[in-house]
Design an enzyme around this catalytic site. Structure first.
Site, PDB file in Angstrom:
ATOM      1  N   GLY A  53       0.694  -1.291   0.517  1.00  0.00           N
ATOM      2  CA  GLY A  53      -0.071   0.038   0.150  1.00  0.00           C
ATOM      3  C   GLY A  53       1.117   1.259   0.158  1.00  0.00           C
ATOM      4  N   TRP A  55       2.379   2.862  -2.414  1.00  0.00           N
ATOM      5  CA  TRP A  55       1.788   4.115  -3.675  1.00  0.00           C
ATOM      6  C   TRP A  55       0.160   4.135  -3.002  1.00  0.00           C
ATOM      7  CZ3 TRP A  55       2.677   2.908  -9.601  1.00  0.00           C
ATOM      8  CH2 TRP A  55       4.703   2.649  -9.171  1.00  0.00           C
ATOM      9  N   ASP A 121      -5.796  -4.866  -4.571  1.00  0.00           N
ATOM     10  CA  ASP A 121      -4.534  -6.346  -4.677  1.00  0.00           C
ATOM     11  C   ASP A 121      -4.427  -7.572  -3.866  1.00  0.00           C
ATOM     12  OD1 ASP A 121      -1.370  -5.720  -4.698  1.00  0.00           O
ATOM     13  OD2 ASP A 121      -1.959  -7.673  -3.610  1.00  0.00           O
ATOM     14  N   ASP A 137      -7.938 -10.040  -8.073  1.00  0.00           N
ATOM     15  CA  ASP A 137      -6.566 -10.531  -8.635  1.00  0.00           C
ATOM     16  C   ASP A 137      -6.577  -9.218 -10.378  1.00  0.00           C
ATOM     17  OD1 ASP A 137      -5.396 -11.982 -10.595  1.00  0.00           O
ATOM     18  OD2 ASP A 137      -6.635 -13.516 -11.197  1.00  0.00           O
ATOM     19  N   LYS A 214       4.596  -1.142 -13.832  1.00  0.00           N
ATOM     20  CA  LYS A 214       5.959  -1.139 -13.728  1.00  0.00           C
ATOM     21  C   LYS A 214       6.114  -2.372 -14.999  1.00  0.00           C
ATOM     22  CE  LYS A 214       7.356  -2.719 -10.045  1.00  0.00           C
ATOM     23  NZ  LYS A 214       8.184  -3.117  -8.581  1.00  0.00           N
TER      24      LYS A 214
END
Lengths: 377, 1120
Positions: A53, A55, A121, A137, A214
Site C-alpha cells: 500500500g 503507492w 491487490d 486478482d 512496472k
C-alpha cells in the site's frame, strides 16, 4: 540481512522507515511524479497490485491530505555537498533547484476535492484514510465490474457493460510476480500483469488520462512498448533513482490516453493474448509514417552528441513489430543512490518497518522445519 | 550448427566502404550452454531429445554424444517436447513446431539439417503442456497459461498444424498444467493456478462446453507442477487415477481424481464469473458446483520451490495391481527426490461410490543432487523392462541420466547396475558345509578386518581368528580358508588387513606379526615388527603382473618409527627391509607414497608432511613441512609423469579431512628439498576427503572419494561428476573402496555399520552426465587471458575454462572444459580479471578480494591447473560490509608489485600496492559524490602515480590522478567529470588511440556511448586525461547494456554490446557515425558481460575470425 545492515545497503529502505512509508517503493512513485508531474489535475485514481500500500499511501498523502513531497524527501545532502565540491553540478542549476526546494517547503497543504482512490491487490491492504481497498486478482474478469462498482456506486453490471461512467485520471500498477528464474516465463507473467492492468485501465481511464506500470526490461520488451503506443500519445520508460540499476525493473509512463477509433475494451477478447495487438499495430504502422513511430523525445544533455544510427540489419519477419521507448532516469543526481552503501552514524538506531512483510506461502514449511530440528536437539 | 537465415533483400543500401565490411561481418553462434528447458526420450531411450534454448539437440545415449542439432525457433527457447505416433511436437512460449519422427531418424543418420521440413504455427497464448492423441495420430491438444485448451489437427495437405477453437471453463492465470487423453474424444485437464488452486476439468472434442470436475484448493502457494497418472489397477480390481501436484508451499500432494461418474447438476457458471466479487488469495473460485476435495497424501520435500512432479510411467502391458508407485519431484534446489507412494485402495470397494477414497502414504527414498546451482527445469521419464530411466536438465545446462530398478520385484535374471549386500556372520557360518570348530572364546564372533582381495573377491577376518574368502558371482559366496592352528591363533589378533596385489594380502597383528596370504600358497608368517601394527601403507600402488615387488610401510602404535619393506607381493618373500627413524615424536602417520627421486612423503594426522630420503641406515626425514591443513592427510598420490614409467612427475597430491586437496611441487629432489604449493582446492562433493587416484587414461582424470553427511561420495574432479553416492551412515567407520583399474565407474565399497559388513557394488554410475554444464547461477563477470576464460558467478564460485571449439564436439559436449573451480568467496561475485597469464583477481561483497596464482603444471600428463589463493585482502572497513564493485590492476616495477585500484559501493576508490608476499599497502583513496562507482580502468600507471577512469550509477565518467608517496597515503584528484549516460554505466571497454583513449560504455539507459579521452597536460610523470568528446546511441538496445567490448580490426573499430534484451549487436564505430552491422538473438538471459577471446588457430576456417564469449544465464561463444 539484518535490519541495520539493510539500512546501510539500501538508503531507501531506511528513508521509508524514517518517513513513515509502508515500503521503499513509495519513493519510486514520488520520483516518477517529480519527473512527469503525474498528479497534476488528478483526483480519481486506480492503484493496482497495491499491497502493502505504499503507492496508495503516496496517493492518500498527496491527493487527500494535500501534502507535498519534493526532492528534500530523498536528497542526500552530503552527496550534494560533494558534487558541489567536485564541481559536478553547474552553478545555475544548483541555484534554481535550491529555490525550488524552498518554494516547495513554503507551499501550504491543499487537499483536493472529490478525490476517489481505489486500490486493488491479491493480498489484503491495511486500511488507508479515504481510500477504497479491494482484494482481487487483476487478471480475473470479475475484477472489472468490482472496480467499476467501487468507482461508481450507481454502477449496474448488467446495464453498464465494462466502461466506467465516471472515468479516472490515472491508473497505476506496481505489480510484479514472484520471479521463478526462468527469464522467459517471468517476462511473460509480468507482461500478463501489465496487460491485465492495461485492460482495466482501458475500461476506466478517461481520454487524456495517464497509465503508469512496472515493466521488466528484458527480451521482447520493445514489442510491449510498441503495443502500448497504440493507446497513448507518449510512452516513456522511466527508471527512478530509487530503483536499482541491478534490477530489470523500470516503469512505463503512458501519457495522454487516446483510444484508437472504434476500440472498445472487451473482456471477451482481453489484450495480451492472441494476435489482436500486433494486428492493430501493423494496421497503425501502415497508416502512419515511419517518423511518427521513431519520434522519440530527444533528451539533449550537456555536450553529448546524439548519434544517428545507420541500421540496415534485415528485420526478421517472424518477429513482432518493435519500438524502443525513450528512456528517462528520474530523481535528480543528488538523490540517494539505491545501488550505493551508506555509512551511518555510530548511534544510528534501526527502525522497525512500518508494515511487516507479507507472510510467504512457504511460511508453514519453514515453521515445520524449525519445529522438526527443534525436537531433535 | 545450421540455422535458417533470412535472405537479404536485393535492395542493397547505398554503396560505401562500410557496406563491404558489413557484408563480411557474419555474427554466428558457435557454441552455447543454456538452461535445458525440455527433454524427451526417443526410440526406447536410445536417444534423448533436448531443448537447449532455440535448438533441438539429439543425444545418442549409448555413445554419449551429440548427434545433431537443429534450430527450431528464431528467438524462442523450446519449453516442451512430445513424441508419439511418428510425430515430434515442440513448443516454446506460444510457438509450436512439428516434425516427423522419421525426419529425426534421418538427421541421426546424417541428413542435412537445412533440408528439414519443420512446420510451425503460433498459438494465441503461452503453452504449458501439449498431448498428442494416442487414439488419433492426426490429433493433439494444447493448454495455455490461461487454462484454455486448443485442439490441433495435423491432417492438412502440407502437414502444417491447424489450431481449433479455444475452450475454457474459466481463465485464471496458471503456472502449470497437464493434459491426459482418456478416450478418443475426451482429455482430462489439470490446471494449477498462481493462487494455489488446481482446476480439474474435461475437454470434449467437438464440444464448446467444457466439463468442470473439481477445484483442488489445499495448497498454500502457487502450483508449479501437476501430473495426472495413468489409470491404476488396484488389488481389488477397481481402477483409480491419481494427480500429483507441487507448489511454492514446498509440498507435494497426491489427489484421487478417479472418474466416479457422479451426477452433477448442470448449472451455468458463466454469469457468476463476471459478477462483481473479490478474488485473489484465500477466496474460493466461483465454481461452486464443483466439489472441493482434500489430498490423499501430503509430503514436504526440497529446500525451496518445487518445479515439477511426476509419477513413474507404468510398464506398457503391465497388468499387475499397483501397491506402490514411484513419484519423482524436481526442485529449485536443483535436486531430484524419489518418493515411494504406498497405496491402500482397500476402502474403495465400489468404484462408483464417491465416499470411498484411496489412502496413501509417502516414503522418502532418495535425493539425487548432481546438478550445480539452482533449478531443474526439465525432466523426462520412461520405463524399459525393469528399469526406470530418468533424465534431468538444469539451469546449469547439464543433462544427467539415471537408471533405477522399478519397484516391482526383480526377476532372477535381473542384473542390477548397483546392489548392496549385507553380511551377518552367523548366517554366513551356518551356510558353510563344515565350519571350523573353535574353542569357546569370549563374546560374539563378528567380522573383523576386511579388504577386497581381487576384482571379485573379498577377504575378511573374524574376531575369533577365521579367515573368510567371499566370491562375487551372482551374489556373494563364502568359504573359510584352511589355516594351521599356529597361524589361526596369530591371525586372531589381526589389526590391519591390506591387499597388496591382485589376490594377495598382508595381515598385521597387535603382537607385531606380519602374515602373507595368497590363494596358491595359503597363509604364512613373513616377519615381525617390534610393536603393535596399526597401519600398513602401500607406497607404490597395488602389485601388478609385470612387477613382482611392492614397497610398503608398517606403522606401529605409539611411535613415529616405522618399518619399510620391499616384498615379492605374490610369494610374500621379503626382498629388503629398512628402518624409519628420526621422525618428530608427535608425528602420527596416516598416509605415505613414494615420490620423485626415490623420496618418501608421509602425511600425518595433524596436517604435517614429512619427506624422507634413504640413507645407509634407512630412511631419515629431510623436510618437515606444515601444510595449511590442521586435519589428517588421508592420502598422497604422485601426479602421473610424462616419462614412460610415469615416475618423473615433480608433483604429488594430498587429500585431507579439511575438505581440500592440494598439489605440491618438489624442488631439488637430489639435495636440499623444498615443497611449493601449486594447487589448493575444495571440491564440491564433501567435507572429508579420504583419498584419491588418477585414471590411467592418456589424459589422466582425478578421482577422489570422501564423506558428505551420511554418504560416501566418489567424485571425478576432472569431469566434475559424481560417480557414486552410497548411504553408509557417515565417516566414522571402517571402510574399504576398490575400483576397476580401467573403469573408475566400476567399484565396490565395503563398510561396517552396526557391526555388520555391507558391500556395495556397481557396474556403472547410477547417474551419468549426457552433457556437462556450467555454473547453475548467473555469471556476473568474465575475463579472458587468451588461453583461459575465468567466470565469476552468483553461486560465489570462480571457474576457469578452456574452450576447445569444434574439435571436441564428439566428446560428450566438452567443448568448454572446466579446469578449475574455486569456492572461497561467500558473497555474490562482482568482478574477475586476469592480469597476464598467471594472476587472476576476484572481488565480491563483504569487501572480499582475492589474488589467485594460476599455473599450468608441467611434466605431468594431468591436465588440471595449479590454482592457489596467494592473498586475501584484509584492509577492510570497520564493518567489512561493502561490495567491491570493480577493480583494475597493473604490474609495475621489477619486484612483481601490482598496483590495484578498487571501487567500493560507498562511492570510495582506493589504490593499493600489492606485493607477491601477499601484502596490500594503501597508496591513495578518495570519495566520489555518494553515487556508487561501477567501472574503473587504469589509463596509466607507474611507480610514482596513476591516472584512472571511472564510471558511476549517476552516468558520469570521471578521470582521476594520484601521485604516490612512500610515507603517506594520498588522495586521488578528480581531473575531469562529464555526464555521458542518464544513469548507471553498466559496462565499459577502452582502447588506446594516438590522442589518448577511445571509451565504449553501455548504460542502464539503453544507450551505447563513445567517449574520447585526451591528454590534458604533458608534464613529466603521469599524464592527466580529460574527456574531449562524447557521443551516444540512445536506443542501442531495448534494455540495460551489461557488456561491451571494443575491437580494433584492421582499419575498422568494432564495438560489441550485449543486453538484457537478449540481443548481441556489433557496431562499426566511425569518426562521423556509428553503424549497426550485426544484430542477433542471444540465448543468454541476464548477460553479465562479453569478452573477446583471442582467436585460436585450431581450425583454419576460423583463423581470421574473432571469437566472443557472452556469459549470464549460460554461456555462448560467437564468431565475427
Amino acid at each position: 540481512m539484518g535490519k541495520s545492515s539493510k539500512d546501510k545497503r539500501d538508503a531507501y529502505y531506511r528513508l521509508a522507515k524514517e518517513q513513515g512509508w509502508r515500503a521503499r517503493s513509495a519513493f519510486k512513485l514520488l520520483q516518477l511524479d517529480e519527473e512527469f508531474d503525474l498528479f497534476a489535475n488528478v483526483t480519481r485514481v486506480v492503484d493496482l497490485c497495491a499491497a502493502p500500500g505504499s503507492w496508495s499511501q503516496v496517493l492518500s498523502r498527496v491527493l487527500i491530505k494535500g501534502e507535498k513531497f519534493g526532492r528534500t524527501a530523498w536528497q542526500d545532502k552530503e552527496a550534494r555537498f560533494r558534487q558541489q565540491m567536485l564541481g559536478i553540478l553547474p552553478q545555475d542549476e544548483q541555484k534554481t533547484e535550491a529555490d525550488k526546494t524552498i518554494d516547495e517547503q513554503q507551499e501550504e497543504r491543499k487537499p483536493r476535492e472529490d478525490v476517489k482512490i481505489v486500490s486493488i491487490d491479491l493480498q489484503p491492504i491495511s486500511p488507508l484514510a479515504g481510500i477504497t481497498t479491494l482484494r482481487a486478482d487483476i487478471t480475473h474478469p470479475a475484477t472489472v465490474p468490482l472496480l467499476l462498482s467501487a468507482l461508481d456506486p450507481d454502477f449496474d453490471p448488467k446495464m453498464a457493460g465494462t466502461q466506467a461512467s465516471h472515468p479516472v485520471d490515472l491508473v497505476l500498477s506496481d505489480g510484479a510476480p514472484d520471479v521463478t528464474g526462468l527469464h522467459d516465463l517471468d517476462i511473460y507473467v509480468q507482461s500478463q500483469l501489465l496487460f491485465a492492468a492495461l485492460n482495466l485501465a482501458l475500461c476506466v481511464l478517461k481520454p487524456g488520462g495517464k497509465f503508469v506500470a512496472k515493466i521488466f526490461r528484458g527480451k521482447n520488451v520493445d514489442v510491449l512498448y510498441a503495443q502500448l503506443k497504440i493507446f497513448f500519445e507518449k510512452v516513456i520508460v522511466a527508471k527512478p533513482r530509487s530503483s536499482r540499476a541491478s534490477s530489470v525493473e523500470a516503469f512505463i509512463v503512458c501519457i495522454n490516453f487516446q483510444p484508437p477509433d472504434g476500440f472498445r475494451a472487451s473482456l471477451e477478447e482481453p489484450l495480451g493474448v492472441g494476435g489482436r495487438l500486433d494486428e492493430m499495430l501493423k494496421e497503425r504502422e501502415a497508416q502512419k509514417t515511419d517518423t511518427e513511430m521513431q519520434g522519440a523525445a530527444a533528451i539533449s544533455e550537456q555536450g553529448v552528441v546524439e548519434m544517428e544510427v545507420y541500421d540496415d540489419v534485415p528485420e526478421d519477419k517472424e518477429r513482432n513489430t518493435r519500438w524502443i521507448a525513450p528512456f528517462i532516469a528520474c530523481g535528480d543526481l543528488s538523490a540517494f543512490d539505491s545501488d550505493a552503501s551508506y555509512q551511518l552514524p555510530e548511534d544510528h538506531v534501526s527502525l522497525d518497518p512500518v508494515q511487516p512483510p507479507i507472510a510467504p506461502p512457504y511460511k508453514r514449511a519453514i515453521e515445520m522445519r524449525a519445529a522438526l530440528s527443534g525436537s531433535q536437539r | 550448427m545450421a540455422q535458417p537465415r533470412e535472405v537479404c533483400s536485393p535492395a542493397t543500401p547505398p554503396s560505401s566502404i562500410l557496406n563491404s565490411l558489413r557484408r563480411k561481418l557474419h555474427l554466428a553462434r558457435a557454441f552455447s550452454q543454456c538452461p535445458i528447458t525440455a527433454l524427451a526420450f526417443f526410440r526406447d531411450a536410445s536417444y534423448l531429445l533436448a531443448g537447449e534454448d532455440t535448438d533441438l539437440v539429439v543425444y545418442d545415449l549409448r555413445a554419449g554424444h551429440v548427434v545433431t542439432r537443429v534450430r527450431v525457433f528464431a528467438g524462442q527457447p523450446i519449453h516442451g517436447i512430445r513424441v508419439l505416433n511418428g510425430r515430434v511436437l515442440l513448443w516454446g512460449a506460444a510457438k509450436i513446431a512439428v516434425l516427423a519422427e522419421d525426419d529425426v531418424e534421418e538427421l541421426i543418420r546424417g541428413k542435412d539439417v537445412d533440408a528439414l521440413a519443420l512446420k510451425r504455427v503460433t498459438a494465441p497464448d503461452w503453452i504449458y503442456d501439449a498431448a498428442l492423441s494416442p487414439f488419433d495420430a492426426e490429433a493433439a491438444v494444447l493448454i495455455t497459461a490461461h487454462n484454455e485448451v486448443i485442439p490441433v489437427r495435423f491432417d492438412t495437405p502440407d502437414g502444417t498444424p491447424t489450431l481449433g477453437a479455444v475452450v475454457s471453463p474459466s481463465r485464471p492465470m496458471l503456472y502449470a498444467a497437464n493434459l491426459k487423453w482418456v478416450s478418443d474424444n475426451c482429455v482430462l485437464v489439470a490446471g494449477g493456478t498462481v493462487f494455489g488452486d488446481i482446476l480439474m476439468w474435461k475437454y470434449h472434442l467437438n464440444q464448446e462446453q467444457p466439463e468442470m470436475l473439481s477445484v483442488l484448493a489445499d495448497h498454500e502457494g502457487s502450483i508449479f507442477g501437476v501430473h495426472i497418472s495413468d489409470e491404476l489397477l488396484c488389488m481389488d480390481g477397481s481402477k483409480i487415477r491419481l494427480l500429483a501436484s507441487c507448489s511454492d508451499d514446498r509440498t507435494v500432494r497426491i489427489w484421487d481424481v478417479t472418474d466416479r461418474q457422479v451426477e452433477k447438476s448442470g448449472r451455468d457458471t458463466q454469469h457468476e464469473l463476471v459478477a462483481p466479487r473479490e478474488t485473489g488469495f484465500g477466496s474460493t473460485p466461483g465454481l461452486n458446483d464443483a466439489e472441493t476435495e482434500r489430498p490423499i497424501a501430503v509430503v514436504m520435500g526440497h529446500m525451496s520451490r518445487i518445479w515439477g512432479v511426476k509419477f513413474a510411467p507404468l510398464n506398457p502391458g503391465d497388468v499387475r495391481p499397483a501397491k506402490t508407485l514411484a513419484v519423482y519431484s524436481f526442485g529449485e534446489d536443483s535436486t531430484m527426490q524419489r518418493w515411494r507412494l504406498d497405496l491402500d485402495a482397500s476402502s474403495s470397494g465400489d468404484a462408483r461410490d464417491p465416499t470411498s477414497r484411496v489412502s496413501a502414504v509417502f516414503k522418502h527414498q532418495d535425493i539425487v543432487d548432481v546438478h550445480d546451482g539452482k533449478h531443474l527445469w526439465s525432466h523426462a521419464l520412461t520405463t524399459l523392462g525393469e528399469q526406470t530411466i530418468i533424465a534431468t536438465g538444469g539451469a546449469d545446462s547439464k543433462i544427467s541420466l539415471m537408471t533405477e530398478s522399478t519397484f516391482s520385484t526383480p526377476s532372477p535374471e535381473h542384473n542390477p547396475v548397483h546392489e548392496i549386500t549385507t553380511l551377518d556372520l552367523r548366517d554366513v557360518l551356518s551356510s558353510l558345509p563344515n565350519p571350523r570348530a573353535l574353542g569357546p572364546g569370549r563374546g560374539l564372533e563378528i567380522i573383523g578386518r576386511y579388504d577386497f582381495f581381487s576384482q571379485d573377491e573379498v577377504l575378511a577376518t573374524t574376531s575369533k581368528g577365521r579367515l573368510m574368502l567371499g566370491t562375487f558371482d551372482k551374489g556373494l559366496h563364502w568359504r573359510e580358508v584352511d589355516l594351521e592352528d599356529s597361524i589361526a591363533s596369530g591371525i586372531q589378533s589381526t589389526y590391519v588387513l591390506k591387499t597388496i596385489g591382485d589376490g594377495a594380502a598382508l595381515l598385521g597383528t597387535t603382537s607385531g606379526s606380519l602374515y602373507h596370504y595368497c590363494g596358491t600358497q595359503g597363509a604364512s608368517l613373513i616377519g615381525t615388527v617390534p610393536g603393535k601394527v596399526v597401519n600398513i601403507v602401500l607406497l607404490t600402488g597395488l602389485g601388478e603382473a609385470h612387477d613382482t615387488s611392492v614397497e610398503l610401510l608398517v606403522h606401529l602404535h605409539g611411535t613415529p618409527d616405522a618399518q619399510h619393506f620391499t616384498l615379492d607381493w605374490r610369494t610374500g618373500a621379503v626382498l629388503a627391509k629398512a628402518d624409519i627413524r628420526g621422525m618428530d615424536p608427535r608425528f602420527v602417520a596416516m598416509s605415505a607414497a613414494k615420490i620423485k627421486g626415490g623420496l618418501i612423503a608421509i602425511g600425518s594426522r595433524h596436517g604435517w608432511l614429512s619427506v624422507l630420503r634413504r640413507g645407509e641406515e634407512g630412511f631419515r626425514p629431510v623436510l618437515d613441512f606444515a601444510t595449511s591443513s590442521k586435519d589428517a592427510i588421508t592420502g598422497i598420490v604422485p601426479l602421473p609423469g610424462k616419462d614412460a614409467d610415469g615416475t618423473a612427475s615433480p608433483y604429488f597430491l594430498t587429500t585431507s579431512r579439511d575438505s581440500k586437496y592440494r598439489i605440491y611441487e618438489i624442488e631439488n629432489a637430489d639435495s636440499d628439498v623444498h615443497l611449493h604449493i601449486r594447487n589448493e582446492t575444495a571440491p564440491p562433493f564433501g567435507s572429508i576427503i579420504e583419498g584419491g587416484w588418477f585414471t590411467r587414461d592418456a589424459e589422466p582424470e582425478l578421482i577422489m572419494y570422501g564423506f558428505k553427511s551420511k554418504k560416501l561420495i566418489v567424485w571425478n574432479e576432472t569431469r566434475r561428476q559424481e560417480i557414486a553416492a552410497i548411504e553408509c551412515g557417515g565417516s566414522h567407520r571402517t571402510f574399504t573402496l576398490m575400483h576397476d583399474p580401467t573403469d573408475p565407474h566400476r567399484l565396490r565399497f565395503g563398510f561396517t555399520r552396526t557391526s555388520k559388513l555391507f558391500i556395495y557394488s556397481q557396474r556403472e554410475s547410477v547417474h551419468r552426465p549426457v552433457k556437462t554444464g556450467t555454473h547453475g547461477r548467473e555469471i556476473r563477470a568474465l575475463s579472458c587471458n587468451g588461453r583461459y576464460i575465468a567466470t565469476g558467478s552468483e553461486d560465489t564460485t570462480i571457474r576457469i575454462w578452456e574452450y576447445k571449439g569444434q574439435q571436441q564436439r564428439q566428446s560428450g559436449g566438452r567443448e568448454m572444459r572446466c579446469l578449475a573451480s574455486m569456492k572461497l568467496h561467500i558473497t555474490g561475485m562482482q568482478q574477475v580479471k586476469w592480469l597476464g597469464d598467471d594472476y587472476l583477481m576476484s572481488s565480491a561483497g563483504n569487501e572480499e578480494f582475492f589474488v589467485w596464482r594460476v599455473r599450468r603444471l608441467n611434466n605431468t600428463t594431468y591436465g588440471g591447473l595449479g590454482v592457489v589463493c596467494e592473498a586475501v585482502f584484509d584492509d577492510k572497513s570497520k564493518h567489512g560490509d561493502l561490495r567491491i564493485m570493480d577493480f583494475d590492476a597493473s604490474k609495475v616495477g621489477p619486484d612483481g608489485s601490482i598496483i590495484i585500484t578498487m571501487l567500493l559501493s560507498n562511492s570510495v576508490l582506493k589504490t593499493y600496492r600489492y606485493s607477491p608476499d601477499g601484502s596490500f599497502r594503501l597508496l591513495a583513496h578518495m570519495s566520489y559524490t555518494g553515487a556508487c562507482l561501477t567501472q574503473v580502468r587504469h589509463l596509466e600507471v607507474n611507480e610514482n602515480g596513476l591516472s584512472a577512469l571511472t564510471g558511476a550509477t549517476d552516468g558520469h565518467m570521471a578521470t582521476w590522478e594520484a601521485r604516490f608517496d612512500q610515507d603517506k597515503i594520498r588522495s586521488h584528484v578528480l581531473v575531469h567529470v562529464a555526464p555521458v549516460h542518464q544513469n548507471a554505466i553498466k559496462s565499459l571497454d577502452l582502447r588506446a588511440t594516438p590522442e589518448g583513449f577511445q571509451v565504449l560504455t553501455g548504460g542502464d539507459d539503453n544507450g551505447l556511448a563513445v567517449t574520447s579521452l585526451e591528454v590534458l597536460s604533458d608534464d613529466a610523470g603521469i599524464r592527466r586525461y580529460t574527456v574531449s568528446s562524447r557521443a551516444i546511441v540512445r536506443k542501442a538496445h531495448a534494455a540495460a547494456i551489461n557488456g561491451v567490448a571494443l575491437i580494433q580490426r584492421g582499419e575498422a573499430t568494432l564495438g560489441v554490446s550485449v543486453s538484457n534484451d537478449q540481443r548481441v549487436k556489433v557496431w562499426q564505430i566511425g569518426s562521423e557515425r556509428t553503424e549497426l552491422v550485426a544484430d542477433e538473438y542471444s540465448g543468454v538471459a541476464d548477460a553479465g558481460g562479453v569478452e573477446v577471446m583471442a582467436s585460436t588457430h585450431d581450425d583454419d576456417e576460423n583463423s581470421d575470425r574473432l571469437r566472443l564469449i557472452v556469459g549470464g544465464v549460460g554461456v555462448e561463444v560467437w564468431t565475427v
